[in-house]
Design an enzyme around this catalytic site. Structure first.
Site, short mmCIF file in Angstrom:
data_model
loop_
_atom_site.label_atom_id
_atom_site.label_comp_id
_atom_site.label_asym_id
_atom_site.label_seq_id
_atom_site.Cartn_x
_atom_site.Cartn_y
_atom_site.Cartn_z
N ASN A 31 -19.87 -19.54 -14.00
CA ASN A 31 -18.95 -19.37 -15.13
C ASN A 31 -18.43 -17.92 -15.21
O ASN A 31 -18.60 -17.16 -14.27
CB ASN A 31 -19.58 -19.83 -16.45
CG ASN A 31 -18.56 -20.53 -17.34
OD1 ASN A 31 -17.45 -20.05 -17.52
ND2 ASN A 31 -18.94 -21.67 -17.87
N HIS A 88 -17.95 -17.67 -11.24
CA HIS A 88 -18.82 -18.33 -10.27
C HIS A 88 -19.29 -17.42 -9.13
O HIS A 88 -19.32 -17.83 -7.96
CB HIS A 88 -18.10 -19.55 -9.66
CG HIS A 88 -17.83 -20.66 -10.65
ND1 HIS A 88 -18.54 -20.83 -11.81
CD2 HIS A 88 -16.92 -21.68 -10.62
CE1 HIS A 88 -18.07 -21.91 -12.45
NE2 HIS A 88 -17.09 -22.43 -11.77
N HIS A 110 -22.38 -27.76 -9.46
CA HIS A 110 -21.00 -27.98 -9.87
C HIS A 110 -20.46 -29.31 -9.32
O HIS A 110 -19.35 -29.37 -8.81
CB HIS A 110 -20.16 -26.80 -9.38
CG HIS A 110 -18.92 -26.56 -10.16
ND1 HIS A 110 -17.85 -27.42 -10.16
CD2 HIS A 110 -18.58 -25.54 -10.99
CE1 HIS A 110 -16.89 -26.91 -10.93
NE2 HIS A 110 -17.31 -25.79 -11.45
N GLN A 116 -21.65 -26.66 -19.56
CA GLN A 116 -20.19 -26.57 -19.48
C GLN A 116 -19.64 -27.95 -19.17
O GLN A 116 -20.01 -28.56 -18.15
CB GLN A 116 -19.79 -25.58 -18.36
CG GLN A 116 -18.30 -25.37 -18.20
CD GLN A 116 -17.73 -24.33 -19.17
OE1 GLN A 116 -18.48 -23.68 -19.90
NE2 GLN A 116 -16.42 -24.19 -19.19
N GLU A 166 -22.24 -28.83 -16.31
CA GLU A 166 -22.93 -27.74 -15.61
C GLU A 166 -23.93 -27.06 -16.56
O GLU A 166 -23.53 -26.27 -17.41
CB GLU A 166 -21.91 -26.71 -15.13
CG GLU A 166 -20.75 -27.30 -14.35
CD GLU A 166 -19.50 -26.41 -14.41
OE1 GLU A 166 -19.61 -25.19 -14.25
OE2 GLU A 166 -18.41 -26.95 -14.66
C1 BGC Z 1 -14.79 -23.81 -14.83
C2 BGC Z 1 -13.32 -24.06 -14.68
C3 BGC Z 1 -12.94 -23.75 -13.28
C4 BGC Z 1 -13.75 -24.59 -12.35
C5 BGC Z 1 -13.47 -24.18 -10.95
C6 BGC Z 1 -15.52 -24.71 -13.92
O1 BGC Z 1 -16.89 -24.49 -14.01
O2 BGC Z 1 -15.22 -23.99 -16.15
O3 BGC Z 1 -12.57 -23.28 -15.57
O4 BGC Z 1 -11.58 -23.96 -13.05
O5 BGC Z 1 -15.12 -24.42 -12.60
O6 BGC Z 1 -13.73 -25.17 -10.11
#
Ligand code: BGC
Length: 379
Positions: free
Chosen positions: A101, A127, A201, A312, A340
């Site tokens: 994040n 990330h 993810h 998330q 997540e």
């Molecule tokens: C985020 C998104 C992002 C995505 C990328 C997610 O964890 O919250 O904003 O675009 O990851 O793959």
């Protein structure tokens, strides 16, 4: 796959195990453009559920689960080749870290020292940067059949890698049992104070990755009474807002799509849908229900248990038909959803958010369980 039962012992393609044991095997998934080989581990139980994990990014590349009629489908988005995972930015199935994040402006302070991380998402850090844990080759330490079957991956992130302090030693343990529970546990230790937030993810589509169906009809329950609203660049404002009476209230099952176009809620506009951290009810650190998602058509149900303080919920808003998945499906907005488990976004800059700090001598642990089952057809 041929299996036959012999006095409570089964023989599966030459592997002998006790009844109820889950089969595990190592394999090779493919080769990257630079010639590096990508190993894989596959865990398969007797109820049709299996998971394929790649050494690249600890990616869950395939997750097979049965529908209410016993038909098995792959319920996660992803790519057919290893190189695509390096070339495309969606983090399909990946282990994300060191800090999953966003961190505002990529800046944080630890013991008075200011750190600057890469800003790879507009003005912010996302990330772990462009070469986060999803982009590196992990070591597959062990793959073992049993009850549960287990795959253990590890990665050592050097002091200063990605701008983060401390040498971080990380393990990712995946276990699958015969109750259709896939558990993922991340552990990390450090030799200097640092920050850590590691999660998985996966983008789920319970109808199956090879169907043309989006996830808007999935019925979701989120065991969360509050969430953290965000500013225009998706950084939490600091508020903990009650979900009551808003499009963010999933305490009772609601379809993902029912309120996603509710433009009167600014938050849905900013996130282009749901892209928000929910504060999971109950005690952080304890494995507790975080979410339940059901696809009414296939009957597949995913329950998520999590130990993390937040989850998330991302409704795949930035999938824009620029990538083609495993079954040659062009991925469009809403084709998958992510849940997540993690500390809150930008925690290192907010003393009132859960702590993302890890000191030498401590062990970071983030545990989640993905439990698959089926629900009967509604009458
Ligand atoms: C985020 C998104 C992002 C995505 C990328 C997610 O964890 O919250 O904003 O675009 O990851 O793959």
């Amino acid at each position: 796959m041929v299996s036959r039962w012999l006095l409570g012992v089964f023989v599966l393609n030459g592997v002998v195990g006790a009844a109820g044991a889950v089969d595990a095997r190592r394999g090779e998934f493919g080769t990257l453009a630079d010639g590096r080989k990508v190993e894989s581990a596959e865990l398969t139980n007797s109820r049709g559920m299996s998971v394929r994990i790649l050494a690249l990014g600890g990616v869950i590349q395939q997750l097979m689960a049965s529908d209410r009629n016993g038909k098995v489908a792959d319920v996660v988005l992803g790519y057919a080749t290893a190189q695509q995972y390096l070339d495309q930015p969606q983090y399909f199935g990946a282990t994300v870290g060191r800090y999953a994040n966003r961190i505002a402006a990529g800046k944080f302070k630890l013991d008075g020292k200011q750190y600057q991380l890469e800003t790879n998402d507009g003005p912010n850090h996302l990330h772990g940067g462009t070469r986060g844990f999803d982009k590196v080759l992990w070591k597959i330490d062990s793959v073992s059949s049993g009850s549960p079957a287990k795959a253990v991956l590890s990665y050592v992130s050097a002091d200063g890698e990605g701008g983060y302090p401390g040498k971080l030693e990380v393990t990712a343990t995946y276990t699958l049992n015969d109750k259709n529970e896939l558990a993922i546990e991340y552990r990390a230790t450090t030799d200097k104070p640092t920050i850590v937030n590691i999660t998985n993810h996966s983008y789920f589509n319970l109808a199956g990755e090879d169907t043309p169906v989006d996830v808007f009809g999935h019925r979701m329950t989120l065991f969360a009474s509050q969430y953290t609203p965000v500013n225009q660049t998706l950084i939490p404002t600091g508020e903990r807002r009650s979900v009551a009476g808003t499009a963010f209230d999933f305490r009772q099952p609601q379809t993902i799509g029912a309120r996603i176009r509710q433009g009167s809620d600014d938050q849905l506009h900013i996130g282009r849908g749901y892209d928000h951290n929910y504060i999971v009810d109950g005690e952080p650190g304890q494995l507790r229900p975080a979410a339940r998602v059901e696809d009414p058509q296939s009957g597949r149900v995913l329950e998520l248990l999590a130990s993390a303080p937040g989850v998330q919920f991302y409704s795949g808003n930035f999938l824009d038909a620029t990538s083609v998945g495993k079954s040659r499906r062009v991925y469009r907005q809403g084709d998958g959803f992510c849940l997540e488990p993690q500390v809150f976004p930008d925690s290192p800059n907010r003393s009132d958010f859960p702590n993302a700090r890890l000191n030498p001598g401590q062990t970071y642990v983030n545990t989640m369980v993905l439990r698959f089952s089926t629900a009967p057809q509604a009458s």
